[in-house]
Design a protein around this motif. Structure first.
Motif, PDB file in Angstrom:
ATOM      1  N   PRO A  70      -2.602   2.701   4.370  1.00 20.93           N
ATOM      2  CA  PRO A  70      -1.301   2.958   3.731  1.00 20.93           C
ATOM      3  C   PRO A  70      -0.131   2.525   4.601  1.00 20.93           C
ATOM      4  O   PRO A  70      -0.266   2.346   5.816  1.00 20.93           O
ATOM      5  N   HIS A 122       0.822  -1.209   0.000  1.00 25.00           N
ATOM      6  CA  HIS A 122       0.000   0.000   0.000  1.00 25.00           C
ATOM      7  C   HIS A 122       0.857   1.261   0.000  1.00 25.00           C
ATOM      8  O   HIS A 122       0.817   2.075   0.919  1.00 25.00           O
ATOM      9  N   SER A 123       1.594   1.423  -1.064  1.00 24.90           N
ATOM     10  CA  SER A 123       2.450   2.590  -1.215  1.00 24.90           C
ATOM     11  C   SER A 123       2.844   2.695  -2.677  1.00 24.90           C
ATOM     12  O   SER A 123       2.250   2.030  -3.539  1.00 24.90           O
ATOM     13  N   ARG A 152      -1.189  12.345  -6.857  1.00 28.30           N
ATOM     14  CA  ARG A 152      -1.623  12.180  -5.458  1.00 28.30           C
ATOM     15  C   ARG A 152      -3.018  12.719  -5.257  1.00 28.30           C
ATOM     16  O   ARG A 152      -3.410  13.740  -5.840  1.00 28.30           O
ATOM     17  N   THR A 210       1.942   0.372  -7.219  1.00 25.50           N
ATOM     18  CA  THR A 210       1.034   1.480  -6.966  1.00 25.50           C
ATOM     19  C   THR A 210      -0.179   0.954  -6.206  1.00 25.50           C
ATOM     20  O   THR A 210      -1.114   0.414  -6.802  1.00 25.50           O
ATOM     21  N   ARG A 238      -2.773   8.205  -0.760  1.00 22.30           N
ATOM     22  CA  ARG A 238      -3.608   7.753  -1.861  1.00 22.30           C
ATOM     23  C   ARG A 238      -3.122   8.381  -3.164  1.00 22.30           C
ATOM     24  O   ARG A 238      -2.766   9.545  -3.227  1.00 22.30           O
ATOM     25  N   HIS A 239      -3.173   7.569  -4.221  1.00 20.60           N
ATOM     26  CA  HIS A 239      -2.628   8.042  -5.498  1.00 20.60           C
ATOM     27  C   HIS A 239      -3.008   7.077  -6.617  1.00 20.60           C
ATOM     28  O   HIS A 239      -3.479   5.975  -6.361  1.00 20.60           O
ATOM     29  N   GLY A 283      -2.181   2.718  -3.924  1.00 20.84           N
ATOM     30  CA  GLY A 283      -2.743   3.872  -3.233  1.00 20.84           C
ATOM     31  C   GLY A 283      -4.220   4.083  -3.416  1.00 20.84           C
ATOM     32  O   GLY A 283      -4.699   5.220  -3.337  1.00 20.84           O
TER      33      GLY A 283
END
Length: 371
Positions: free
Chosen positions: A341, A319-320, A369, A334, A349-350, A336
């Protein structure tokens, strides 16, 4: 005592083998389900979607509903005695067009309209000849355009299924994005209610999203994802690039998938090729259980991607955001989409916006982002 100890050791070994084999069997069972996606019959009428790139949600004489998993589709339709058909395609490009051809080059009338949602197209075919077979080609006008273009990718929505609309709003406001890819963990448990909510939110987007599943989709049922959306393992081409999505939700790929993958890798070796799956073969940090269950299989897969000149590998599960490489292949994680996270990494989040440039043979990426 020695015999008792030996018996315990044998039982433990057998339990381990059964557990491991069971895991592989589960992945293989899911791959077997992929074989049946994109096919349906009703009486003498039938439909076959090439490479299973759309799920047949309903099929009756004169009426078809499809959920697309690719921006272009090729379909074989046997209309039997029904001369007028309505083909509704969900999760597709808003400018999708349909052409119908038959071996005898018979003239067919096609009327096109927009459905209830931006990613829904309705095609009405008339004057079909009983007993003929028809090839339906569904593609947007720019399907062969080789100029640079953009798509997006993200993963790991999970319990944020009810708050993911802010990501969709950001994507929807970007006119450069042609479609989105989601590499797994669409929901928290993969229940019918969660997948229905995921689909409902998704339909508000002006672009389609093509997805494979993650380990969280296995919480309720092994088949629920496929019954609703279609294949977990599939590959398609668009605007000079090949996209391959794989089901690694069990921290492995099924043996059957390696057979398909070899053909997809060969087909993409001479052009741009990006590969997407949920659980990465190798964890970029190496201190978590965020990778394939077998290091030997991870090495096998990453070497295979490198040998076929894959240009980008994209994963979720962690989660990053990570940007790294394995065996020389550029790789991204990815994760996000909203799931809890990683702590203290300041990523949050992204999603990732990707430019595909067939002329230079390269993908370039930008992290977007979400506040």
């Amino acid at each position: 005592m020695k015999n008792a100890a030996l018996t315990v050791l044998i039982l433990l070994t057998m339990t381990s083998v059964v557990a491991t084999t069971g895991c592989l069997d589960v992945a293989d069972d899911r791959a077997e389900l992929d074989r049946h996606i994109g096919k349906a019959k009703a009486g003498d009428a039938s439909i076959t979607v090439e490479d299973g790139l759309a799920n047949v949600r309903s099929f009756a004489p004169g009426n078809v509903v499809l959920w697309a998993q690719a921006p272009t589709l090729s379909i074989e339709l046997e209309p039997a005695d029904t001369t007028a058909w309505e083909i509704r395609v969900e999760n597709t490009l808003s400018d999708l067009q349909l052409t119908a051809t038959s071996p005898n080059e018979l003239e067919t009338t096609v009327q096109t309209s927009t459905g209830e949602f931006p990613t829904e197209r309705i095609f009405r075919l008339e004057n079909l000849t009983p007993g003929e077979s028809y090839t339906l080609t569904l593609a947007p006008p720019d399907a062969g355009d080789l100029s640079p273009w953009h798509f997006s990718v993200f993963a790991d929505i999970q319990d944020h299924i009810y708050e993911v609309q802010d990501i969709y709003d950001r994507m929807g406001s970007d006119p450069e994005l042609r479609f989105c890819l989601i590499s797994g963990d669409l929901t928290e448990q993969g229940t019918p209610e969660e997948l229905e909510r995921f689909e409902r939110e998704l339909k508000e987007l002006p672009i389609p999203c093509f997805a494979t599943l993650g380990n969280h989709e296995l919480g309720y049922s092994e088949s629920e994802f496929r019954e609703r959306f279609g294949r977990g393992n599939f590959s398609f081409t668009f605007r000079g690039a090949r996209f391959t999505l794989l089901d690694s939700a069990s921290a492995t790929l099924a043996p059957l998938v390696y057979d398909w993958l070899e053909g997809w890798l060969d087909a993409g070796a001479d052009g741009l090729h990006a590969v997407f799956m949920h659980i990465p073969p190798l964890d970029p940090v190496g201190q978590r259980n965020g990778a394939f269950a077998s290091r030997a299989e991870a090495n096998k897969l990453t070497n295979r991607l490198a040998d076929h000149d894959v240009d980008l590998a994209v994963y979720g599960h962690v989660h990053s955001f990570y940007e790294y490489s394995h065996t020389g292949v550029p790789a991204l994680i990815t994760g996000g989409g909203g799931a809890i996270p990683e702590r203290f990494d300041d990523i949050g989040r992204h999603y990732v916006k990707v430019e595909a440039n067939p002329a230079t043979g390269a993908f370039s990426t930008e992290v977007v982002r979400i506040p």
